[in-house]
Motif scaffolding. Structure first.
Motif, mmCIF file in Angstrom:
data_model
loop_
_atom_site.group_PDB
_atom_site.id
_atom_site.type_symbol
_atom_site.label_atom_id
_atom_site.label_comp_id
_atom_site.label_asym_id
_atom_site.label_seq_id
_atom_site.Cartn_x
_atom_site.Cartn_y
_atom_site.Cartn_z
ATOM 1 N N PRO A 30 32.463 -67.230 -17.161
ATOM 2 C CA PRO A 30 32.960 -65.945 -17.658
ATOM 3 C C PRO A 30 31.826 -65.084 -18.213
ATOM 4 O O PRO A 30 30.842 -65.592 -18.744
ATOM 5 C CB PRO A 30 33.927 -66.353 -18.772
ATOM 6 N N ILE A 31 31.965 -63.788 -18.072
ATOM 7 C CA ILE A 31 31.049 -62.817 -18.662
ATOM 8 C C ILE A 31 31.893 -61.607 -19.034
ATOM 9 O O ILE A 31 32.896 -61.327 -18.374
ATOM 10 C CB ILE A 31 29.886 -62.478 -17.705
ATOM 11 N N SER A 32 31.506 -60.913 -20.090
ATOM 12 C CA SER A 32 32.303 -59.774 -20.555
ATOM 13 C C SER A 32 31.568 -58.462 -20.358
ATOM 14 O O SER A 32 30.342 -58.400 -20.452
ATOM 15 C CB SER A 32 32.630 -59.934 -22.045
ATOM 16 N N SER A 33 32.338 -57.428 -20.113
ATOM 17 C CA SER A 33 31.853 -56.058 -20.064
ATOM 18 C C SER A 33 32.668 -55.309 -21.105
ATOM 19 O O SER A 33 33.885 -55.135 -20.942
ATOM 20 C CB SER A 33 32.049 -55.471 -18.662
ATOM 21 N N TYR A 34 31.986 -54.871 -22.180
ATOM 22 C CA TYR A 34 32.710 -54.348 -23.338
ATOM 23 C C TYR A 34 31.810 -53.411 -24.127
ATOM 24 O O TYR A 34 30.667 -53.773 -24.446
ATOM 25 C CB TYR A 34 33.163 -55.537 -24.199
ATOM 26 N N GLY A 59 25.061 -52.016 -20.222
ATOM 27 C CA GLY A 59 25.597 -51.733 -18.902
ATOM 28 C C GLY A 59 27.092 -51.921 -18.857
ATOM 29 O O GLY A 59 27.748 -52.114 -19.879
ATOM 30 N N LYS A 60 27.611 -51.901 -17.648
ATOM 31 C CA LYS A 60 29.053 -52.022 -17.439
ATOM 32 C C LYS A 60 29.294 -52.673 -16.083
ATOM 33 O O LYS A 60 28.581 -52.400 -15.119
ATOM 34 C CB LYS A 60 29.675 -50.624 -17.459
ATOM 35 N N LEU A 61 30.270 -53.549 -16.030
ATOM 36 C CA LEU A 61 30.732 -54.143 -14.780
ATOM 37 C C LEU A 61 32.238 -53.980 -14.713
ATOM 38 O O LEU A 61 32.915 -54.009 -15.740
ATOM 39 C CB LEU A 61 30.394 -55.634 -14.709
ATOM 40 N N ASP A 62 32.756 -53.841 -13.512
ATOM 41 C CA ASP A 62 34.197 -53.793 -13.330
ATOM 42 C C ASP A 62 34.771 -55.205 -13.412
ATOM 43 O O ASP A 62 34.099 -56.185 -13.068
ATOM 44 C CB ASP A 62 34.549 -53.182 -11.975
ATOM 45 N N PHE A 89 30.786 -65.350 -11.289
ATOM 46 C CA PHE A 89 31.126 -64.936 -12.643
ATOM 47 C C PHE A 89 32.461 -64.212 -12.599
ATOM 48 O O PHE A 89 32.697 -63.387 -11.718
ATOM 49 C CB PHE A 89 30.059 -63.991 -13.209
ATOM 50 N N ILE A 90 33.309 -64.532 -13.547
ATOM 51 C CA ILE A 90 34.548 -63.795 -13.726
ATOM 52 C C ILE A 90 34.252 -62.757 -14.802
ATOM 53 O O ILE A 90 33.949 -63.108 -15.943
ATOM 54 C CB ILE A 90 35.708 -64.701 -14.160
ATOM 55 N N VAL A 91 34.292 -61.498 -14.410
ATOM 56 C CA VAL A 91 34.018 -60.412 -15.348
ATOM 57 C C VAL A 91 35.314 -60.064 -16.061
ATOM 58 O O VAL A 91 36.308 -59.696 -15.426
ATOM 59 C CB VAL A 91 33.455 -59.169 -14.628
ATOM 60 N N LEU A 92 35.278 -60.184 -17.371
ATOM 61 C CA LEU A 92 36.426 -59.860 -18.208
ATOM 62 C C LEU A 92 36.134 -58.546 -18.931
ATOM 63 O O LEU A 92 35.012 -58.335 -19.406
ATOM 64 C CB LEU A 92 36.674 -60.967 -19.229
ATOM 65 N N VAL A 93 37.117 -57.683 -19.008
ATOM 66 C CA VAL A 93 36.975 -56.411 -19.708
ATOM 67 C C VAL A 93 38.063 -56.364 -20.776
ATOM 68 O O VAL A 93 39.169 -55.873 -20.536
ATOM 69 C CB VAL A 93 37.090 -55.216 -18.730
#
Length: 108
Positions: A30-34, A59-62, A89-93
């Motif tokens: 998991p990785i977060s974009s926040y 930065g930012k990821l969808d 990676f599962i990108v969590l927002v």
């Protein structure tokens, strides 16, 4: 809770770091974009949970599944796990993330 930080220049550098410290055989992480950051928060003292490491870049990821190729340092959004020689990676927002808010506050 106390935070330590490792800042990187790019999302690819964060991915490289996380791949290098992940347990062998862990294919999806998991990785977060926040709030303008792409990051992972890793417990450094797993039993007590008092010390956490925030590995991040601006930065930012969808949200979704990202395939990362270590050899080319490239990533792309994918619909499913496709190859065993790649890391995912599962990108969590998150809408709200209080632990992340505390860590980000420590950056300023």
């Amino acid at each position: 809770m106390k935070f330590e930080y490792e800042e990187f220049e790019s999302v690819e550098d964060v991915f490289l770091y996380l791949v290098s410290v992940a347990p062998y055989g862990k294919q999806v992480m998991p990785i977060s974009s926040y709030k303008g950051y792409v990051f992972a928060i890793i417990p450094l003292s797993p039993l007590s949970g008092d010390l956490m490491m925030m590995v991040y870049t601006k930065g930012k990821l969808d949200q979704g599944l990202v395939e990362f190729d270590v050899s080319t340092r490239k990533y792309r959004m994918v619909p499913a796990l496709e190859r065993s020689d790649r890391n995912y990676f599962i990108v969590l927002v998150p809408k709200v993330a209080t632990v992340a808010d505390e860590a980000i506050k420590g950056l300023k």
